[in-house]
Motif scaffolding. Sequence first.
Motif, PDB file in Angstrom:
ATOM      1  N   GLY A 132       0.205  -2.310   0.669  1.00 46.63           N
ATOM      2  CA  GLY A 132      -1.168  -2.206   0.182  1.00 46.63           C
ATOM      3  C   GLY A 132      -1.564  -3.484  -0.524  1.00 46.63           C
ATOM      4  O   GLY A 132      -0.717  -4.308  -0.881  1.00 46.63           O
ATOM      5  N   ASP A 133      -2.843  -3.669  -0.746  1.00 46.31           N
ATOM      6  CA  ASP A 133      -3.328  -4.804  -1.536  1.00 46.31           C
ATOM      7  C   ASP A 133      -3.216  -4.427  -3.013  1.00 46.31           C
ATOM      8  O   ASP A 133      -4.209  -4.146  -3.696  1.00 46.31           O
ATOM      9  CB  ASP A 133      -4.784  -5.120  -1.166  1.00 46.31           C
ATOM     10  N   TRP A 134      -1.980  -4.417  -3.501  1.00 45.16           N
ATOM     11  CA  TRP A 134      -1.713  -3.785  -4.788  1.00 45.16           C
ATOM     12  C   TRP A 134      -2.263  -4.549  -5.972  1.00 45.16           C
ATOM     13  O   TRP A 134      -2.644  -3.943  -6.975  1.00 45.16           O
ATOM     14  CB  TRP A 134      -0.210  -3.553  -4.953  1.00 45.16           C
ATOM     15  N   ARG A 135      -2.311  -5.862  -5.906  1.00 47.61           N
ATOM     16  CA  ARG A 135      -2.812  -6.611  -7.062  1.00 47.61           C
ATOM     17  C   ARG A 135      -4.289  -6.278  -7.321  1.00 47.61           C
ATOM     18  O   ARG A 135      -4.675  -5.980  -8.450  1.00 47.61           O
ATOM     19  CB  ARG A 135      -2.626  -8.117  -6.839  1.00 47.61           C
ATOM     20  N   GLU A 136      -5.089  -6.327  -6.280  1.00 47.55           N
ATOM     21  CA  GLU A 136      -6.508  -5.982  -6.426  1.00 47.55           C
ATOM     22  C   GLU A 136      -6.672  -4.520  -6.802  1.00 47.55           C
ATOM     23  O   GLU A 136      -7.476  -4.164  -7.678  1.00 47.55           O
ATOM     24  CB  GLU A 136      -7.253  -6.268  -5.122  1.00 47.55           C
ATOM     25  N   THR A 137      -5.893  -3.653  -6.137  1.00 48.56           N
ATOM     26  CA  THR A 137      -6.027  -2.215  -6.384  1.00 48.56           C
ATOM     27  C   THR A 137      -5.644  -1.863  -7.815  1.00 48.56           C
ATOM     28  O   THR A 137      -6.317  -1.055  -8.471  1.00 48.56           O
ATOM     29  CB  THR A 137      -5.151  -1.419  -5.399  1.00 48.56           C
ATOM     30  N   GLY A 176      -8.846   5.523   0.154  1.00 43.82           N
ATOM     31  CA  GLY A 176      -9.819   4.573   0.693  1.00 43.82           C
ATOM     32  C   GLY A 176     -10.774   4.030  -0.345  1.00 43.82           C
ATOM     33  O   GLY A 176     -11.802   3.441  -0.010  1.00 43.82           O
ATOM     34  N   GLY A 177     -10.438   4.225  -1.600  1.00 45.53           N
ATOM     35  CA  GLY A 177     -11.334   3.811  -2.676  1.00 45.53           C
ATOM     36  C   GLY A 177     -11.469   2.306  -2.827  1.00 45.53           C
ATOM     37  O   GLY A 177     -12.466   1.824  -3.369  1.00 45.53           O
ATOM     38  N   VAL A 178     -10.471   1.550  -2.353  1.00 46.06           N
ATOM     39  CA  VAL A 178     -10.550   0.097  -2.494  1.00 46.06           C
ATOM     40  C   VAL A 178     -11.664  -0.463  -1.607  1.00 46.06           C
ATOM     41  O   VAL A 178     -12.468  -1.293  -2.037  1.00 46.06           O
ATOM     42  CB  VAL A 178      -9.201  -0.555  -2.146  1.00 46.06           C
TER      43      VAL A 178
END
Length: 357
Positions: A192-197, A215-217
């Motif tokens: 996942g794009d964990w840093r942004e999330t 899907g909130g990101v």
Amino acid sequence: MSEEGTFPPPKRLPWHETAWNGLMARIRSGRLPHALLIAGPSGVGKLQFAEYLVQARLCREPDSEGSPCGKCDGCRQFLAGTHPDWRRLAVEAKRKTIRVEQVRELSAWMSLTASQSAGKHAIIAPAEIMTTGASNSLLKTLEEPAGNALLILVTSLPGRLTPTIRSRCQQVMIPRPDQQQALSWLSEQGEGDWRETLALAGGSPLKALSLWDSGGVEQARENARRVLAVGTGRETVVNAADQWIKQDLASVIAWWRVWLQALSRQLQAGPQYADALSSVQGDELQKLASRINWKALHELLSAVDHAERRLDSANPQLLAESLLGQWAQVCGIIRGAPDQRSLAQGRLEGNGSAFTQ
């Protein structure tokens, strides 16, 4: 529930260790109180921690660290939700508060003799939504605990509990982990794009995991594009507000608070603080930054904080228009204090209120 009809087992998460070791030390010395207040920000696993503690207390063969075995009769009954010595009190369907009748019933149950020596165990979560009557009723149980019963209150907002309740509980804080620990744990959960999330989730790992899975990101990125469009005059406040209220407005406003805080930090300290500002914004955000009215931005952040506390009494459309109108003012699209009714044209007319009277 799982396919076997049992509840998913609660887990002790890596950032729970300090709180867990402190509680185990109290238990070994015989100093565990009859009431605990598990507090901390949302999304850090406070309820998991509380349930894990209850399972450990009911386990017949805990290990040397006090962790439950997961196999004995006590653990199996707990995981199946059938253990006679534990209950969880939560808000009922279609209600917003925990009622006094619920607390009275729980207190009566806790006064009964436990089936095992570990005693009765109850969790109230989220504790801050108890009515005044429910809180007053709970005081009687806290002042006159039955036997070796353990009552655990779980809350993200301890300040909303009465001082008398807080004073009768020993508080256990579950903090957010540092970014490195949170990102390490999230990476173990999958790609996942964990840093942004994580940034969008305000640093709370469980909230970040839920945000990504739901899907909130991508929704946050779309909301960011719309906010920038309002700030550059490419979309009207009213149209943007119409899109916001089709979503869960509480989630949108919570996201926007994080986004605005990240924007403020980036403008003051540089891009290393911009994880919550989606990469889809690029040059447009940089161009907009030069037009930001700092005083108006700080006033908008205060308005967003106020809106989060007043959502239950707000008109959603007017609230969204009011906040987005202030954003347009921050960006110089609207001059002066924005009105809720004619923001689409950027004119000032009338005196609306986003909140019901």
